[in-house]
Design a protein around this motif. Structure first.
Motif, PDB file in Angstrom:
ATOM      1  N   VAL A 394      35.369 106.490  14.276  1.00  0.00           N
ATOM      2  CA  VAL A 394      35.624 107.884  13.923  1.00  0.00           C
ATOM      3  C   VAL A 394      34.406 108.752  14.188  1.00  0.00           C
ATOM      4  O   VAL A 394      34.499 109.842  14.754  1.00  0.00           O
ATOM      5  CB  VAL A 394      36.041 107.976  12.444  1.00  0.00           C
ATOM      6  N   ALA A 395      33.228 108.266  13.773  1.00  0.00           N
ATOM      7  CA  ALA A 395      32.010 109.056  13.894  1.00  0.00           C
ATOM      8  C   ALA A 395      30.797 108.167  13.725  1.00  0.00           C
ATOM      9  O   ALA A 395      30.868 107.099  13.108  1.00  0.00           O
ATOM     10  CB  ALA A 395      31.987 110.167  12.846  1.00  0.00           C
ATOM     11  N   ASN A 396      29.697 108.630  14.269  1.00  0.00           N
ATOM     12  CA  ASN A 396      28.385 108.022  14.051  1.00  0.00           C
ATOM     13  C   ASN A 396      27.517 109.000  13.275  1.00  0.00           C
ATOM     14  O   ASN A 396      27.451 110.177  13.608  1.00  0.00           O
ATOM     15  CB  ASN A 396      27.722 107.679  15.383  1.00  0.00           C
ATOM     16  N   ILE A 397      26.872 108.498  12.219  1.00  0.00           N
ATOM     17  CA  ILE A 397      25.909 109.289  11.456  1.00  0.00           C
ATOM     18  C   ILE A 397      24.568 108.587  11.609  1.00  0.00           C
ATOM     19  O   ILE A 397      24.365 107.493  11.068  1.00  0.00           O
ATOM     20  CB  ILE A 397      26.320 109.401   9.978  1.00  0.00           C
ATOM     21  N   ASN A 398      23.677 109.182  12.382  1.00  0.00           N
ATOM     22  CA  ASN A 398      22.410 108.540  12.703  1.00  0.00           C
ATOM     23  C   ASN A 398      21.290 109.129  11.833  1.00  0.00           C
ATOM     24  O   ASN A 398      21.233 110.331  11.616  1.00  0.00           O
ATOM     25  CB  ASN A 398      22.068 108.753  14.177  1.00  0.00           C
ATOM     26  N   ILE A 399      20.409 108.242  11.355  1.00  0.00           N
ATOM     27  CA  ILE A 399      19.328 108.675  10.473  1.00  0.00           C
ATOM     28  C   ILE A 399      18.009 108.193  11.056  1.00  0.00           C
ATOM     29  O   ILE A 399      17.769 106.998  11.180  1.00  0.00           O
ATOM     30  CB  ILE A 399      19.523 108.143   9.041  1.00  0.00           C
ATOM     31  N   ASP A 400      17.152 109.146  11.397  1.00  0.00           N
ATOM     32  CA  ASP A 400      15.867 108.819  12.021  1.00  0.00           C
ATOM     33  C   ASP A 400      14.824 109.823  11.536  1.00  0.00           C
ATOM     34  O   ASP A 400      14.639 110.878  12.128  1.00  0.00           O
ATOM     35  CB  ASP A 400      16.008 108.879  13.547  1.00  0.00           C
ATOM     36  N   GLY A 401      14.152 109.488  10.444  1.00  0.00           N
ATOM     37  CA  GLY A 401      13.105 110.351   9.918  1.00  0.00           C
ATOM     38  C   GLY A 401      13.636 111.317   8.877  1.00  0.00           C
ATOM     39  O   GLY A 401      14.231 112.343   9.214  1.00  0.00           O
ATOM     40  N   LEU A 402      13.447 111.004   7.578  1.00  0.00           N
ATOM     41  CA  LEU A 402      13.891 111.876   6.492  1.00  0.00           C
ATOM     42  C   LEU A 402      12.680 112.537   5.836  1.00  0.00           C
ATOM     43  O   LEU A 402      11.568 112.013   5.880  1.00  0.00           O
ATOM     44  CB  LEU A 402      14.696 111.065   5.458  1.00  0.00           C
ATOM     45  N   PRO A 403      12.877 113.704   5.212  1.00  0.00           N
ATOM     46  CA  PRO A 403      11.742 114.495   4.722  1.00  0.00           C
ATOM     47  C   PRO A 403      11.038 113.858   3.528  1.00  0.00           C
ATOM     48  O   PRO A 403      11.687 113.407   2.584  1.00  0.00           O
ATOM     49  CB  PRO A 403      12.386 115.829   4.326  1.00  0.00           C
ATOM     50  N   ALA A 404       9.716 113.845   3.576  1.00  0.00           N
ATOM     51  CA  ALA A 404       8.913 113.221   2.526  1.00  0.00           C
ATOM     52  C   ALA A 404       8.154 114.251   1.698  1.00  0.00           C
ATOM     53  O   ALA A 404       7.159 113.919   1.048  1.00  0.00           O
ATOM     54  CB  ALA A 404       7.921 112.245   3.154  1.00  0.00           C
ATOM     55  N   TYR A 405       8.637 115.501   1.729  1.00  0.00           N
ATOM     56  CA  TYR A 405       7.901 116.589   1.077  1.00  0.00           C
ATOM     57  C   TYR A 405       8.747 117.298   0.033  1.00  0.00           C
ATOM     58  O   TYR A 405       8.609 118.487  -0.199  1.00  0.00           O
ATOM     59  CB  TYR A 405       7.413 117.589   2.124  1.00  0.00           C
ATOM     60  N   GLY A 406       9.649 116.579  -0.610  1.00  0.00           N
ATOM     61  CA  GLY A 406      10.492 117.178  -1.637  1.00  0.00           C
ATOM     62  C   GLY A 406      11.789 117.737  -1.072  1.00  0.00           C
ATOM     63  O   GLY A 406      12.080 117.630   0.119  1.00  0.00           O
ATOM     64  N   GLU A 407      12.574 118.341  -1.959  1.00  0.00           N
ATOM     65  CA  GLU A 407      13.878 118.854  -1.553  1.00  0.00           C
ATOM     66  C   GLU A 407      13.722 120.003  -0.562  1.00  0.00           C
ATOM     67  O   GLU A 407      12.774 120.786  -0.628  1.00  0.00           O
ATOM     68  CB  GLU A 407      14.674 119.300  -2.774  1.00  0.00           C
ATOM     69  N   THR A 526      42.476 111.088   7.508  1.00  0.00           N
ATOM     70  CA  THR A 526      43.098 110.512   8.703  1.00  0.00           C
ATOM     71  C   THR A 526      42.625 111.171   9.991  1.00  0.00           C
ATOM     72  O   THR A 526      42.885 110.659  11.075  1.00  0.00           O
ATOM     73  CB  THR A 526      44.634 110.652   8.623  1.00  0.00           C
ATOM     74  N   TYR A 527      41.931 112.285   9.876  1.00  0.00           N
ATOM     75  CA  TYR A 527      41.540 113.064  11.043  1.00  0.00           C
ATOM     76  C   TYR A 527      40.395 112.394  11.810  1.00  0.00           C
ATOM     77  O   TYR A 527      39.504 111.778  11.213  1.00  0.00           O
ATOM     78  CB  TYR A 527      41.104 114.465  10.609  1.00  0.00           C
ATOM     79  N   PHE A 528      40.433 112.499  13.134  1.00  0.00           N
ATOM     80  CA  PHE A 528      39.342 112.079  14.000  1.00  0.00           C
ATOM     81  C   PHE A 528      38.599 113.331  14.482  1.00  0.00           C
ATOM     82  O   PHE A 528      39.151 114.112  15.252  1.00  0.00           O
ATOM     83  CB  PHE A 528      39.868 111.311  15.220  1.00  0.00           C
ATOM     84  N   PRO A 529      37.370 113.549  14.048  1.00  0.00           N
ATOM     85  CA  PRO A 529      36.621 114.715  14.544  1.00  0.00           C
ATOM     86  C   PRO A 529      36.475 114.669  16.062  1.00  0.00           C
ATOM     87  O   PRO A 529      36.388 113.595  16.664  1.00  0.00           O
ATOM     88  CB  PRO A 529      35.256 114.577  13.859  1.00  0.00           C
TER      89      PRO A 529
END
Length: 550
Positions: A394-407, A526-529
């Motif tokens: 259905v989809a790919n959610i890729n995570i590469d580098g998240l913030p380390a300086y608070g919200e 059920t939807y495919f983006p």
């Protein structure tokens, strides 16, 4: 005709469907203590920079397997948590110099490998040598029929050495209609330039480095393209130049001046550009040690309750650069931000899914890929050998580098406008009181620089998003300063360390919650983006979905 048929079928199937992107409204708890625990382990010296083919790989993949098992997740590849990825490691020793001999002259240019130039090879040979090869300036090294552009037109470069400029003609031109203006296209990526030079039959290709259009300083080139390099161990490898590499701008300017080439950048932006014989010959070589071995992607899943054969795939790379040249006495390239943060984010999302009282309707996959730092190799192998059919993904959610300086106040979507996944992310950002922006620095081509790109290439809509522009408490300038500091002294350097006394992990938790909710929504509908009109990935998806619905 087949593509057109698939497209028409897909349009009939989906024309009455629209994504329901309202916020899912589920409250989840992702605590910073769990994030800190994973970070302290994954970015520790004990894991030796998490490089494939090392003890660091073994520690990393078995840590991930044990954590996923403890959560109760199923193996994602039959009865295994691993997907074998055959790689070949080429450790090249460069010649001390690369030499450009000027024809009919006693003068030559000798540039030191390291500070002035970098050369390497992807050919699996003990010796890669180019000797007295005619040198050609080939502009940006691009052949793009849709733009009416051919930098090789009128010259056979077989056996020659081509010098090409980094990025593409639109960047810095001030003309938004030239390619995509300051937004990099794939034609601007170094990978494309090597591929095209090889297709043209060149013996060697050298890219002229400039920090702004490249997106990183010379020290990143020097550390990333020297020493041991990994490639897919392909039984039928594509043709590659004998040598490929980079040359500093200051060195290249000397060559252009010698060849009488003035205003080289302006000259190369002209649509009528023709390659220029530089009246010199290039020599250089690399002696290689070759090692073939197996690296591994790590994959686990939660099986869907009603549609287990439809998949949401979270991805992120577990690898970094290992142990290398010391800088300020530190030789372990720990890769805390890049990408222990992403791995940690996926682990916390997986744990959150595992604790749900009701299983998601679709299957949710957690894929930790190898050798991203070597050229997106683990995801490329997955794309060539997908465990889960692309037309059921259905989809790919890729995570590469998240913030380390608070919200963070923003959610920056790299590749914004490519697919309907933007709407899902926007709904969840609004729920958190955040606004959505496209990548504010599109010229660096980040859409082509992480693993989601290999999912996009096989048609799977991909989301790559995180807070990266404005701190909720400290504003834009604070984040800009931290970003510039990271790029200047930490990116791909031993200084990319986890600093618990400095890092504020609430930003990682905030993004992990948002990306969990996007996946949760997708897993229970059920939807495919779809890819948006104008996306270069749309035709592949439409064809695959059309064939699926026959």
């Amino acid at each position: 005709m087949k593509n057109l048929l698939g497209y028409l079928i897909a349009m009939l199937v989906f024309s009455s469907c629209q994504p329901n992107t309202e916020s899912v409204g589920i409250e989840v708890s992702i605590d910073t203590l769990t994030i800190a625990r994973h970070m302290e382990i994954l970015a520790s010296d004990e894991f030796m920079g998490r490089k494939p083919f090392t003890e660091g790989e073994e520690k990393t993949i078995y840590y991930l397997e044990s954590e996923l098992k403890a959560m109760g997740l199923k193996p994602g590849n039959g009865d295994s948590y691993f997907q074998d990825v055959p790689l070949v490691e080429i450790t090249g020793k460069q010649s001390p110099n690369v030499v450009f001999d000027v024809n009919d002259s006693e003068n030559d240019f000798r540039f030191k490998t390291g500070p002035d130039a970098v050369i390497y090879t992807q050919q699996v040979e003990e010796l890669a040598l180019v000797f007295q090869s005619n040198v050609v300036f080939a502009g940006y090294g691009i052949v793009a029929p849709e733009y009416g552009w051919n930098d090789y037109e009128g010259m056979d470069v077989t056996g020659k050495t081509v010098i090409v400029l980094v990025n593409d003609p639109g960047f810095g031109s001030g003309d938004s209609t030239l390619f995509k203006g300051d937004e990099m296209t794939y034609y601007g990526r170094w990978t494309y330039k090597y591929e095209e030079a090889a297709r043209q039959g060149a013996a060697a290709v050298m890219i002229v480095h400039e920090t702004v259009p490249a997106g990183y300083p010379w020290m990143v080139v020097e550390s990333s393209w020297t020493g041991a390099k990994l490639n897919l161990d392909d039984p039928n490898p594509p043709y590659m130049c004998a040598l490929q590499g980079w040359i500093t701008r200051s060195s290249a300017v000397q060559l252009f001046q010698s060849a009488g080439i003035k205003n080289y950048a302006q000259m190369a932006r002209n649509k009528d550009f023709k390659p220029v014989d530089m009246n010199m010959k290039f020599s250089g070589g690399v002696v290689n040690e070759i090692k073939k071995d197996m690296s591994r992607n790590v994959v686990a899943m939660i099986e869907g309750s009603t549609r287990p054969d439809e998949y949401i795939i979270y991805s992120g790379h577990w690898d970094h650069l290992g142990v290398g040249s010391p800088i300020d006495g530190d030789s372990i390239y720990n890769g805390a931000h890049d990408n222990a943060t992403g791995v940690t984010g996926i682990l916390t999302i997986a744990e959150t899914f595992s604790k749900l009282e009701t299983k998601p309707e679709r299957s949710v996959v957690f894929l930790f890929v190898t050798a991203e730092e070597q050229g997106l190799l683990g995801s490329a192998y997955y794309g060539q050998n997908p465990i889960f059919p692309p037309n059921q993904s259905v989809a790919n959610i890729n995570i590469d580098g998240l913030p380390a300086y608070g919200e963070m106040k923003d959610l920056t979507i790299t590749g914004y406008g490519q697919s309907e996944l933007d709407k899902y992310a926007t709904a969840e950002a609004k729920k958190q009181g955040r606004y959505v922006i496209p990548d504010p620095d599109p010229g660096k081509g980040y859409f082509f620089r992480s693993d989601h790109f290999n999912f996009a290439k096989i048609g799977i809509p991909a989301l790559y998003a995180s807070g990266s522009y404005e701190s909720m408490e400290k504003g834009v300038e604070f984040i800009d300063g931290k970003t510039q500091e990271y790029l200047a002294v930490k990116y791909h350097q031993p200084q990319d360390n986890y600093l618990p006394e400095e890092w504020d992990l609430k930003g990682i938790a905030q993004d992990a919650k948002l990306l969990f909710n996007v996946g949760y929504k997708l897993a229970n509908e059920t939807y495919f983006p779809q890819w948006n009109e104008g996306s270069e990935f749309k035709a592949k998806r439409d064809t695959d979905m059309g064939m699926r619905k026959k």
